[in-house]
Design a protein around this motif. Structure first.
Motif, PDB file in Angstrom:
ATOM      1  N   SER A   1       0.779  -1.169  -0.035  1.00 51.98           N
ATOM      2  CA  SER A   1       0.118  -0.132  -0.195  1.00 51.98           C
ATOM      3  C   SER A   1       0.867   1.249   0.079  1.00 51.98           C
ATOM      4  N   ASN A   2       0.361   2.356  -0.347  1.00 53.31           N
ATOM      5  CA  ASN A   2       1.014   3.677  -0.384  1.00 53.31           C
ATOM      6  C   ASN A   2       0.689   4.500   0.524  1.00 53.31           C
ATOM      7  N   ILE A   3      -0.172   3.945   1.448  1.00 50.78           N
ATOM      8  CA  ILE A   3      -0.605   5.012   2.554  1.00 50.78           C
ATOM      9  C   ILE A   3       0.643   5.192   3.264  1.00 50.78           C
ATOM     10  N   SER A   4       0.743   6.390   3.772  1.00 48.18           N
ATOM     11  CA  SER A   4       1.664   6.767   4.751  1.00 48.18           C
ATOM     12  C   SER A   4       1.329   6.696   6.151  1.00 48.18           C
ATOM     13  N   VAL A   5       2.037   5.633   6.706  1.00 50.60           N
ATOM     14  CA  VAL A   5       1.803   5.428   8.221  1.00 50.60           C
ATOM     15  C   VAL A   5       2.298   6.227   9.101  1.00 50.60           C
ATOM     16  N   VAL A   6       1.597   6.780  10.203  1.00 47.95           N
ATOM     17  CA  VAL A   6       2.340   7.518  11.413  1.00 47.95           C
ATOM     18  C   VAL A   6       2.500   6.804  12.572  1.00 47.95           C
ATOM     19  N   HIS A   7       3.705   6.721  12.887  1.00 47.08           N
ATOM     20  CA  HIS A   7       3.847   5.854  14.299  1.00 47.08           C
ATOM     21  C   HIS A   7       4.466   6.798  15.499  1.00 47.08           C
ATOM     22  N   CYS A   8       4.304   6.425  16.690  1.00 42.58           N
ATOM     23  CA  CYS A   8       4.823   7.246  17.671  1.00 42.58           C
ATOM     24  C   CYS A   8       5.932   6.558  18.249  1.00 42.58           C
ATOM     25  N   THR A  28       6.140   9.944  10.350  1.00 37.80           N
ATOM     26  CA  THR A  28       5.714   9.197   9.073  1.00 37.80           C
ATOM     27  C   THR A  28       6.718   8.312   8.117  1.00 37.80           C
ATOM     28  N   LEU A  29       6.577   7.016   8.223  1.00 38.50           N
ATOM     29  CA  LEU A  29       7.893   6.338   7.553  1.00 38.50           C
ATOM     30  C   LEU A  29       7.501   6.092   6.165  1.00 38.50           C
ATOM     31  N   PRO A  30       8.597   6.299   5.324  1.00 37.65           N
ATOM     32  CA  PRO A  30       8.502   6.346   3.941  1.00 37.65           C
ATOM     33  C   PRO A  30       7.838   5.094   3.509  1.00 37.65           C
ATOM     34  N   CYS A  31       7.211   5.146   2.205  1.00 41.38           N
ATOM     35  CA  CYS A  31       6.529   3.904   1.784  1.00 41.38           C
ATOM     36  C   CYS A  31       7.548   2.848   1.276  1.00 41.38           C
ATOM     37  N   GLN A  32       7.359   1.574   1.618  1.00 44.28           N
ATOM     38  CA  GLN A  32       8.073   0.631   0.638  1.00 44.28           C
ATOM     39  C   GLN A  32       7.341  -0.634   0.431  1.00 44.28           C
ATOM     40  N   PRO A  33       7.828  -1.423  -0.475  1.00 41.63           N
ATOM     41  CA  PRO A  33       7.020  -2.590  -0.748  1.00 41.63           C
ATOM     42  C   PRO A  33       6.663  -3.582   0.154  1.00 41.63           C
ATOM     43  N   GLU A  34       7.485  -3.663   1.247  1.00 42.98           N
ATOM     44  CA  GLU A  34       7.402  -4.724   2.310  1.00 42.98           C
ATOM     45  C   GLU A  34       6.963  -4.069   3.633  1.00 42.98           C
ATOM     46  N   PRO A  35       6.252  -4.873   4.209  1.00 45.45           N
ATOM     47  CA  PRO A  35       5.792  -4.071   5.567  1.00 45.45           C
ATOM     48  C   PRO A  35       7.216  -3.605   6.433  1.00 45.45           C
ATOM     49  N   TRP A  36       7.051  -2.690   7.100  1.00 46.96           N
ATOM     50  CA  TRP A  36       8.156  -2.128   8.099  1.00 46.96           C
ATOM     51  C   TRP A  36       8.289  -3.021   9.109  1.00 46.96           C
ATOM     52  N   ASP A  37       9.354  -3.799   9.380  1.00 44.53           N
ATOM     53  CA  ASP A  37       9.565  -4.352  10.508  1.00 44.53           C
ATOM     54  C   ASP A  37      10.628  -3.763  11.651  1.00 44.53           C
ATOM     55  N   LEU A  82      12.776  -8.165  16.430  1.00 41.36           N
ATOM     56  CA  LEU A  82      13.247  -7.586  14.994  1.00 41.36           C
ATOM     57  C   LEU A  82      12.174  -7.718  13.910  1.00 41.36           C
ATOM     58  N   ASP A  83      11.776  -8.834  14.245  1.00 48.95           N
ATOM     59  CA  ASP A  83      10.830  -9.486  13.173  1.00 48.95           C
ATOM     60  C   ASP A  83       9.262  -8.907  13.081  1.00 48.95           C
ATOM     61  N   TYR A  84       8.907  -8.328  14.132  1.00 51.88           N
ATOM     62  CA  TYR A  84       7.583  -7.751  14.388  1.00 51.88           C
ATOM     63  C   TYR A  84       7.337  -6.700  13.096  1.00 51.88           C
ATOM     64  N   LYS A  85       6.370  -6.842  12.541  1.00 53.78           N
ATOM     65  CA  LYS A  85       5.950  -6.049  11.524  1.00 53.78           C
ATOM     66  C   LYS A  85       4.880  -4.849  11.977  1.00 53.78           C
ATOM     67  N   LEU A  86       5.359  -3.936  11.852  1.00 48.36           N
ATOM     68  CA  LEU A  86       4.549  -2.733  12.454  1.00 48.36           C
ATOM     69  C   LEU A  86       3.340  -2.499  11.738  1.00 48.36           C
TER      70      LEU A  86
END
Length: 101
Positions: A1-8, A28-37, A82-86
């Motif tokens: 998805s190309n939705i910018s995701v905001v994390h605290c 706001t993490l940059p968009c990337q093809p894989e989910p952020w872990d 480390l493998d947890y997907k945000l």
């Protein structure tokens, strides 16, 4: 998805001193093809947020011993570390349990 995701991200217990004393970062993490872990997140934090002495926060590709990581108030050891997907709206808390100088 190309939705910018905001994390605290929260830094406590002295960890915030490595981040200009800022305890709460809304990112706001940059968009990337894989989910952020968490593994990729730590790399990103090191490159983009850490102001000084990265060795006090990171050891190898993980946080150094003495830094507690909570994901939505749960110990990251229960979440896959480390493998947890945000997920959207996750809160990640880094607490330094090391005191003194």
């Amino acid at each position: 998805s190309n939705i910018s995701v905001v994390h605290c991200f929260y830094f406590r217990g002295g960890a915030e001193l490595l981040f200009d004393g800022v305890k709460k970062h809304q990112v706001t993490l940059p968009c990337q093809p894989e989910p952020w872990d968490i593994r990729n997140l730590l790399k990103w934090i090191k490159q983009n947020l850490l102001k000084e002495r990265p060795e006090l926060f990171m050891q190898g590709e993980s946080v150094r011993p003495g830094i507690l990581v909570l994901i939505n108030d749960a110990d990251w050891e229960l979440m896959g570390e480390l493998d947890y997907k945000l997920q959207d709206q996750d809160n990640v808390l880094f607490i330094s349990t090391l005191h003194g100088g």
